[in-house]
Each structure stands twice: as C-alpha cells, then as structure tokens.
Design a protein around this motif. Structure first.
Motif, PDB file in Angstrom:
ATOM      1  N   ASN A  85      -1.302   5.980   4.783  1.00 39.21           N
ATOM      2  CA  ASN A  85      -1.857   4.951   5.658  1.00 39.21           C
ATOM      3  C   ASN A  85      -1.592   5.319   7.115  1.00 39.21           C
ATOM      4  OD1 ASN A  85      -1.498   3.537   3.008  1.00 39.21           O
ATOM      5  ND2 ASN A  85      -2.174   1.779   4.185  1.00 39.21           N
TER       6      ASN A  85
ATOM      7  N   HIS B   5      -7.335  -1.476   9.106  1.00 43.71           N
ATOM      8  CA  HIS B   5      -6.523  -0.947   8.003  1.00 43.71           C
ATOM      9  C   HIS B   5      -7.085   0.434   7.671  1.00 43.71           C
ATOM     10  CE1 HIS B   5      -4.385  -1.517   3.982  1.00 43.71           C
ATOM     11  NE2 HIS B   5      -5.126  -0.437   3.766  1.00 43.71           N
TER      12      HIS B   5
ATOM     13  N   PRO C  98      -7.387  -2.881  -0.576  1.00 42.61           N
ATOM     14  CA  PRO C  98      -8.164  -2.290   0.503  1.00 42.61           C
ATOM     15  C   PRO C  98      -7.530  -1.005   1.043  1.00 42.61           C
ATOM     16  CG  PRO C  98      -7.054  -4.267   1.262  1.00 42.61           C
ATOM     17  CD  PRO C  98      -6.811  -4.179  -0.199  1.00 42.61           C
TER      18      PRO C  98
ATOM     19  N   ASP D 239       0.837  -1.199   0.000  1.00 45.04           N
ATOM     20  CA  ASP D 239       0.000   0.000   0.000  1.00 45.04           C
ATOM     21  C   ASP D 239       0.880   1.260   0.000  1.00 45.04           C
ATOM     22  OD1 ASP D 239      -2.491   1.069  -0.160  1.00 45.04           O
ATOM     23  OD2 ASP D 239      -3.197   0.359   1.776  1.00 45.04           O
TER      24      ASP D 239
ATOM     25  N   HIS E 157      -6.876   4.650   6.433  1.00 49.99           N
ATOM     26  CA  HIS E 157      -6.246   5.680   5.596  1.00 49.99           C
ATOM     27  C   HIS E 157      -6.463   7.041   6.232  1.00 49.99           C
ATOM     28  CE1 HIS E 157      -4.617   3.567   2.093  1.00 49.99           C
ATOM     29  NE2 HIS E 157      -5.435   2.610   2.496  1.00 49.99           N
TER      30      HIS E 157
HETATM   31 ZN   LIG Z   1      -5.085   0.656   1.929  1.00 49.66          ZN
END
Ligand SMILES: [Zn+2]
Length: 516
Positions: A241, A205, A516, A17, A207
């Motif tokens: 992230n 997870h 994701p 990511d 952002h």
């Molecule tokens: Zn992600």
C-alpha cells in the motif's frame, strides 16, 4: 464538516490491508501493540480488521477499539447486513467508532465478481450506508476499483451515498493501475461534479504495483483529497500500500509546496517501523525511504565531507525528526531494574502489558552476553515477551553440536502445553537439525518458505534476529526470534511461527481476504 481545510488525515490500514501481505498475519495481542503505537503516531483513523471475516478478526477490532482513545477505530464491511451488524458490534466500545463500507464499481467487477447491475450496486450501497448511519457518524464509503470505473457512474453512486449520510468517500486504486496526473485529475473532477461533494472528506487508497502509490496519493491531496489510506512500511498485498512514513514526511518536508499538514508525530515513525518489522518479521529494505537502514547513511566520500561541513548540503530531513536517535547507546550489564523500566517507558512500551520479571531477566541474560544493549535490543525483548500469551510450545533448552566430518546433531527440550518433551536427531546443518527435531516433537512439519538472519545492532556480539516464513494447508505465518546465538534465535523463530500457525488455524478462517 472539515474543520481544518489544510489537514490531511492519515487513515492507517496496517492492521487490515497491511495484514494481507503474505506472512504478515498478526494475533490479537500483536494488533493491540501496533494499535497503541499508531495512537502515539497520532494517526486519525485505524482500520483494525474485517470483523465479519472470522472470530479472530472480530476480536482484534473489538480489542483495538478498547485500547485506543483518540483515533477513530473502524472495521471494513461489505454492503451485506451480517457485515454491517458485525462491524458495528465490533466497535461498540470505541471512544470514536466508525465503519468502512465498500462495494466494487468497475464494470469488470460488476460483471465478473458481483454479477450485479449498476443500479443494484447503487441500491446495495445506499441501503448499507443508511443502515450504518443510524448508529454512528463516521461512515466511509469506498468504490472498489474506482480507478478503473466509469467516471459518470462514480459521480452518480457517490452522490447517492452522500444523500444517505456517508461522511468520507474513498477512491481506491485497488489494482495499482493509476498514474499521478490522471488520478489527481479524477479527484478534481469527482469533488467538483458529485452533488454534495464539497461537504464530505475525500480519501485516496493506493496500491504500489507500479511504484506510484505515494505519488498517486500526493496527487490526490493536491487536488482536494484530505485523507490518505496507508500502512506502516508500506506493507500490503502484492507490492503493498501507500507507505505512511513516505507520505507523512513528503507533506512535512515539502510543506512549502503542498501547503498542507498531517497530525502525525513524526518522531514516532521510526519506532513504529521497527515495531511492525519485529512483530511481523517483514524486514525493511536498507534503501527504503525514511526508515531503511541507509536512508540517512552517507556512504560516498564527497557527500560525507559535505554533511560534516554543513548538514543541509545533502540532508533534506534530520534523522531525529523521524525518531532515529544519534546517541544509541543505552544500557549495559550494570544497569538496574529502574533504569531498564525507565528506558522502556521512553521507548513508548506499555509496561503493564509486559511481564517485567521475565523481561528484566532476559535483559540481564543479554547484557551478560554482549557489552552494549541498544534500544532495538530492548524492543526485541519486550515485543517477544508481550506477544507470547497463547503459546502451546515453549523452548526449555537445546544443545546443538557440529564438527568437521560429522553430521550436525541437535537435542531439544520443549514444553508442549506444559508437558516436558525431549528428542534429538541429525540434520544437514545445525539449524536444519534443530528444526527437524522440533518438527518431530510438535508433530507439525510445515514447509519452510523463507529464512533470514539479521544482526539487530552492530558488532560480533550483536543480537541476531531470525525470521522465518512457514506454510501449511494454505496458511502462511512468520516467526521471529532474537538471541546472541544464531542457532538459538533460529529455534525461537521456528517455535514462534509454529505457535502462530496453531493460533491462526484455531481462530481464523482463511480465504476471506477482500477489500478495496
Ligand atoms: Zn487496498
């Protein structure tokens, strides 16, 4: 299933990511170097790439899988057969292999992106998890866009994949939309109401689009999650992230509140941050918590006074605890090869990966130019050496002149696939002249998107670190160069970027950034 109920696993996705940040693309060698540092940090899981997306990504996962021992290494995969097959193949040589399977669960994604019904999505997820589970134990399932998905549907799909053998369930806030209280409450609800929910590890997870990725991740662990997906320096698509160093230090510093711990070796945090910044050219802002240049600097007079009297008055963490050394002076002109090698070892550099003759020669050259050589300078030298394995272009020599009333002029000699090439020309400034000549010799003239100079350490003889971001045909890469002469560093950065551009164009397919 979960042996230590208070341990929060750190799932690092810097290489997957994180790499989706514009300009953060890394080649295989660079990824292996970062992975070794992640192992020193003692992260629990390394997401090394998205194997099916390109041959370059597959190689990266496979090489990382071989390079580390303790962390679980995995690849991302959609619910399609080729994805799963490639992901499984890429981690064949891992000591502890895993897989991360995802599919979107929000109605918006189902209707607009997947064109699938809710039942079709459940069927696809179950098929993929069951297939993967036959081959390995760590099977993570992610419900992409979970924070905007219907809660009852999430409970239904999670319950089904647990039955098929998923061992970790990830709840991604893919778009950075969640708010801590709400996100935390959703974990409590999911864990309580999903059939079999108490037998698996729950993962967050997040952002950072609204600046709440760290807060959301911490709210998740307060409500039962025991894994956080994050990146070093918080790099990642858009606003990034969850930042690994921030969650790890929050859990450590406020253990009185959380009553939890991670397995992170916090003293490796700062070296990891520096290394990633050097490899990607993404500069860490000075006010970034934990790893920014000002994170432990006390500017205001009253604070300084307080800090001198008693560190605890204004410091909640010691810089040493995240690996920032107070005694920074290391080597100088008279330091020998042995001292040089010893210091590199202390910094955690894998010596067998470095061409020691070349690196020591660079060190000597640098020590001639400046009095004190610091840890950061040494890291700049060796990361530069270690990652330049597949270079088409190499700088042999350059001569740049500028005086009042005359156009700056550059003469540059490059090695292009081993062949000597020379050219010269003028420009609006010394760096411009130099870049124009390099473009002429290499035959590549990308767009220069960004150019930044930074002194790695203090003093006018400091090693200047130049990073530039270039793009061509939709491919964006960054290049780094370090030298006491800024124009020279600029040339090195540009050539580094051109090499990466060519590498990227040969080994990767663009436009497969998904997940994701
Ligand atoms: Zn992600």
């Amino acid at each position: 299933m979960i042996t230590d109920a208070n341990a929060v696993w750190i799932f690092d996705t810097t290489l997957r990511d994180g790499e989706q940040s514009p300009g953060a693309t890394m080649n295989v060698e660079e990824k292996v170097i970062i992975a070794r540092q992640l192992e020193k940090l003692n992260v629990d899981v390394i997401e090394a790439g998205f194997a099916v997306s390109s041959p370059g990504d597959f190689d990266s996962v496979a090489r990382v899988a071989e390079a580390v021992e303790r962390p679980i290494v995995l690849s991302l995969a959609r619910t399609r057969e080729p994805d799963i097959v490639q992901a499984l193949k890429s981690v064949e040589k891992a000591k502890r292999p895993g897989i991360h399977i995802f599919i979107a669960t929000s109605d918006l994604h189902l209707q607009r992106k997947l064109m699938m019904s809710r039942q079709e999505v459940i069927d696809a997820a179950c098929w993929a998890v069951e297939f993967a589970r036959k081959h390995l134990d760590y099977v993570e399932f992610s419900a992409e866009d979970a924070s905007r998905s219907d809660r009852d549907y999430l409970i239904q799909i999670f319950g089904e994949v647990i039955k098929r053998g998923a061992s970790t369930l990830n709840v991604p806030d893919t778009t950075g939309y969640a708010v801590p209280e709400e996100f935390g409450a959703s974990f409590a609800d999911l864990i309580k109401n999903t059939p079999g929910g108490d037998s698996v590890r729950w993962s967050a997870h997040c952002h950072n689009d609204l600046g709440m990725a760290v807060a959301n991740s911490l709210a998740a662990v307060r409500n039962g999650a025991r894994q956080i997906e994050c990146t070093v320096n918080g790099i990642g698509e858009r606003a990034g992230n969850t930042s690994m160093e921030e969650v790890a230090m929050a859990i450590a510093t406020r253990s009185d509140f959380f009553g939890l711990h991670t397995n992170i070796v916090t003293e490796q945090i700062y070296p990891a941050s520096r290394l990633l910044s050097q490899v990607t050219g993404l500069i860490v802002p000075a006010n970034k918590p934990i790893v920014g240049a000002n994170a432990f600097a006390h500017e205001a007079g009253i604070h300084q006074d307080g800090v001198l009297k008693d560190k605890l008055t204004y410091e909640i963490m010691r810089p040493e605890s995240v690996g920032i050394q107070s005694n920074k002076l290391v080597l100088g002109k008279h330091s020998g090869r042995h001292a040089f090698a010893e210091r590199l070892k202390e910094l955690g550099v894998d010596l067998y990966k470095v061409d020691m003759n070349k690196a020591f020669q660079r060190f000597k050259e640098l020590a001639d130019l400046k009095k004190n050589v610091y840890d950061e300078d040494l890291l700049a030298i060796v990361t530069e050496e270690a990652v330049r394995t597949e270079d088409r272009f190499e700088l042999v020599e350059m001569n740049v002149s500028s005086s009042t009333g005359k156009m700056p002029h550059a003469a540059v000699r490059l090695k292009v696939e081993g062949q000597d090439r020379f050219d010269e020309g003028d420009g609006d400034g010394m760096v411009d002249a130099c870049y124009k000549v390099i473009a002429k010799i290499t035959g590549i003239s990308p767009k220069l998107e960004r150019y930044a100079v930074k002194a790695i350490t203090g003093g006018t003889d400091a090693l200047g670190e130049v990073s530039c971001l270039i793009s061509q045909d939709g491919v964006t890469v960054s290049g780094q160069g370090a030298h006491t002469d800024t124009v020279h560093a600029s040339a090195l950065a540009y050539i580094n970027a051109l090499n990466k551009l060519q590498y990227r164009q040969r080994h990767y397919r663009e436009g497969e950034n998904e997940g994701p």
